[in-house]
Design a protein around this motif. Sequence first.
Motif, PDB file in Angstrom:
ATOM      1  N   UNK A  73      19.068  72.281  70.490  1.00  0.00           N
ATOM      2  CA  UNK A  73      17.895  71.958  71.308  1.00  0.00           C
ATOM      3  C   UNK A  73      18.279  72.116  72.781  1.00  0.00           C
ATOM      4  N   UNK A  74      17.906  73.255  73.376  1.00  0.00           N
ATOM      5  CA  UNK A  74      18.118  73.450  74.806  1.00  0.00           C
ATOM      6  C   UNK A  74      16.985  72.732  75.535  1.00  0.00           C
ATOM      7  N   UNK A  75      17.331  71.752  76.358  1.00  0.00           N
ATOM      8  CA  UNK A  75      16.296  70.929  76.966  1.00  0.00           C
ATOM      9  C   UNK A  75      16.673  70.552  78.394  1.00  0.00           C
ATOM     10  N   UNK A  76      15.704  70.016  79.099  1.00  0.00           N
ATOM     11  CA  UNK A  76      15.928  69.432  80.413  1.00  0.00           C
ATOM     12  C   UNK A  76      15.038  68.207  80.549  1.00  0.00           C
ATOM     13  N   UNK A  77      15.537  67.205  81.228  1.00  0.00           N
ATOM     14  CA  UNK A  77      14.733  66.006  81.456  1.00  0.00           C
ATOM     15  C   UNK A  77      13.555  66.284  82.371  1.00  0.00           C
ATOM     16  N   UNK A  78      13.548  67.458  83.014  1.00  0.00           N
ATOM     17  CA  UNK A  78      12.487  67.780  83.961  1.00  0.00           C
ATOM     18  C   UNK A  78      11.232  68.322  83.286  1.00  0.00           C
ATOM     19  N   UNK A  79      11.318  68.629  82.012  1.00  0.00           N
ATOM     20  CA  UNK A  79      10.200  69.293  81.331  1.00  0.00           C
ATOM     21  C   UNK A  79       9.474  68.363  80.373  1.00  0.00           C
ATOM     22  N   UNK A  80       8.175  68.141  80.556  1.00  0.00           N
ATOM     23  CA  UNK A  80       7.405  67.348  79.596  1.00  0.00           C
ATOM     24  C   UNK A  80       7.395  67.964  78.197  1.00  0.00           C
ATOM     25  N   UNK A  81       7.439  69.291  78.117  1.00  0.00           N
ATOM     26  CA  UNK A  81       7.466  69.928  76.811  1.00  0.00           C
ATOM     27  C   UNK A  81       8.744  69.567  76.062  1.00  0.00           C
ATOM     28  N   UNK A  82       9.864  69.496  76.779  1.00  0.00           N
ATOM     29  CA  UNK A  82      11.113  69.077  76.143  1.00  0.00           C
ATOM     30  C   UNK A  82      11.013  67.637  75.669  1.00  0.00           C
ATOM     31  N   UNK A  83      10.420  66.784  76.486  1.00  0.00           N
ATOM     32  CA  UNK A  83      10.264  65.385  76.107  1.00  0.00           C
ATOM     33  C   UNK A  83       9.406  65.252  74.861  1.00  0.00           C
ATOM     34  N   UNK A  84       8.472  66.172  74.687  1.00  0.00           N
ATOM     35  CA  UNK A  84       7.624  66.140  73.492  1.00  0.00           C
ATOM     36  C   UNK A  84       8.359  66.668  72.265  1.00  0.00           C
ATOM     37  N   UNK A  85       9.103  67.762  72.442  1.00  0.00           N
ATOM     38  CA  UNK A  85       9.694  68.435  71.295  1.00  0.00           C
ATOM     39  C   UNK A  85      10.949  67.749  70.764  1.00  0.00           C
ATOM     40  N   UNK A  86      11.822  67.252  71.645  1.00  0.00           N
ATOM     41  CA  UNK A  86      13.133  66.749  71.211  1.00  0.00           C
ATOM     42  C   UNK A  86      13.048  65.678  70.124  1.00  0.00           C
ATOM     43  N   UNK A  87      12.202  64.650  70.254  1.00  0.00           N
ATOM     44  CA  UNK A  87      12.153  63.651  69.175  1.00  0.00           C
ATOM     45  C   UNK A  87      11.603  64.212  67.871  1.00  0.00           C
ATOM     46  N   UNK A  88      10.751  65.219  67.939  1.00  0.00           N
ATOM     47  CA  UNK A  88      10.238  65.841  66.717  1.00  0.00           C
ATOM     48  C   UNK A  88      11.370  66.570  65.995  1.00  0.00           C
ATOM     49  N   UNK A  89      12.207  67.280  66.756  1.00  0.00           N
ATOM     50  CA  UNK A  89      13.356  67.963  66.153  1.00  0.00           C
ATOM     51  C   UNK A  89      14.303  66.960  65.511  1.00  0.00           C
ATOM     52  N   UNK A  90      14.558  65.853  66.215  1.00  0.00           N
ATOM     53  CA  UNK A  90      15.484  64.857  65.696  1.00  0.00           C
ATOM     54  C   UNK A  90      14.977  64.271  64.380  1.00  0.00           C
ATOM     55  N   UNK A  91      13.706  63.923  64.326  1.00  0.00           N
ATOM     56  CA  UNK A  91      13.166  63.353  63.089  1.00  0.00           C
ATOM     57  C   UNK A  91      13.239  64.363  61.944  1.00  0.00           C
ATOM     58  N   UNK A  92      12.947  65.626  62.256  1.00  0.00           N
ATOM     59  CA  UNK A  92      12.959  66.653  61.216  1.00  0.00           C
ATOM     60  C   UNK A  92      14.364  66.861  60.663  1.00  0.00           C
ATOM     61  N   UNK A  93      15.370  66.856  61.545  1.00  0.00           N
ATOM     62  CA  UNK A  93      16.749  67.035  61.090  1.00  0.00           C
ATOM     63  C   UNK A  93      17.208  65.830  60.272  1.00  0.00           C
ATOM     64  N   UNK A  94      16.951  64.626  60.744  1.00  0.00           N
ATOM     65  CA  UNK A  94      17.392  63.423  60.026  1.00  0.00           C
ATOM     66  C   UNK A  94      16.726  63.317  58.655  1.00  0.00           C
TER      67      UNK A  94
END
Length: 319
Positions: A73-94
């Motif tokens: 997950x390439x992300x930055x704290x500056x992007x709202x899209x990253x803030x939206x996507x990262x927890x979805x990826x984490x839940x899907x992987x777990x």
Amino acid sequence: MQPRNMSMSGVVDLGAVKAAGEAKQKAEQARREQAARGDAGAVAPSQLVFDVTEETFEQQVLAQSDIVPVVIDFHTDRSPLCAELSPVLERAVLALGGRLALARIDVDANLELLRQFGVQSVPAVYAVVAGQAMPLFQGVAPQEQIAEVFDQLIAVAEERFGLTGLTVDGEAPPREAAAEPPMDPALAAGHEALDQGDYAGAIQAYQNVLNDNPGDTEAKLALAQADLLLRVRDLDPAAVRQAAAADPADVDAQISAADLDLAGGHVEDAFGRLVDTVRRSAGEERDRARVRLLELFELVGSDDPRVSAARGALARVLF
């Protein structure tokens, strides 16, 4: 906003590519060693999601990719899209119980990895399997579509490289499962709507929170993020940028392009575009550009040095 490159094609050589036969042998050896250790070979769910730096990439990602496919997950704290996507990826992987691992890379602190993978904008999602990097998709995507891509990734990893994943200790606590104060149900409803791409529903939920508690900073920020995501959701990025380039005096085009810039993590581009728009415009149009710029300032945060610099530039234009 639809994800791009939602595909399992296009393998990228990292310089550490291994033949499929060798990868299968390593995977089989790793499984034998894990079986010999018994329960010691199991990992806690918290070990399936981890932050990676340039210094730890080889050990945490490349080496581990001989055992389990590693989603990046390439992300930055500056992007709202990253803030939206990262927890979805984490839940899907777990939810996959060790069939995948998730490596989170902050692009602001790891520019060399950004260049090595050829990432142009974030969020961007790759996978590394047996030392080979596969681009998965760029931008946000619905949870169901992410699950489909992960299923494809697991199938490729098993069929081509013999990777069957990690054994997960079912008794271990989930990642970051430390006790937290209960979340406001209305705020939780907003987060859930945001995760599902229901931006209008998220906006209403966050507004409900603010109606009861106008000083709730989390709801304010989440509302601003949802507003931005709703504004850019149906935009055609190529058409918007073409219109903005063709007519610098088109305030609406510049505002839309600035929204896309910020949603993609290009903060300075968004600020600079709107400062220039304020400089070129007058009257009501100038005020609209100024107000949107102030909204983006709030979204990024007043303590960010780029906000301070842009505020100074705006003041010079206005006064």
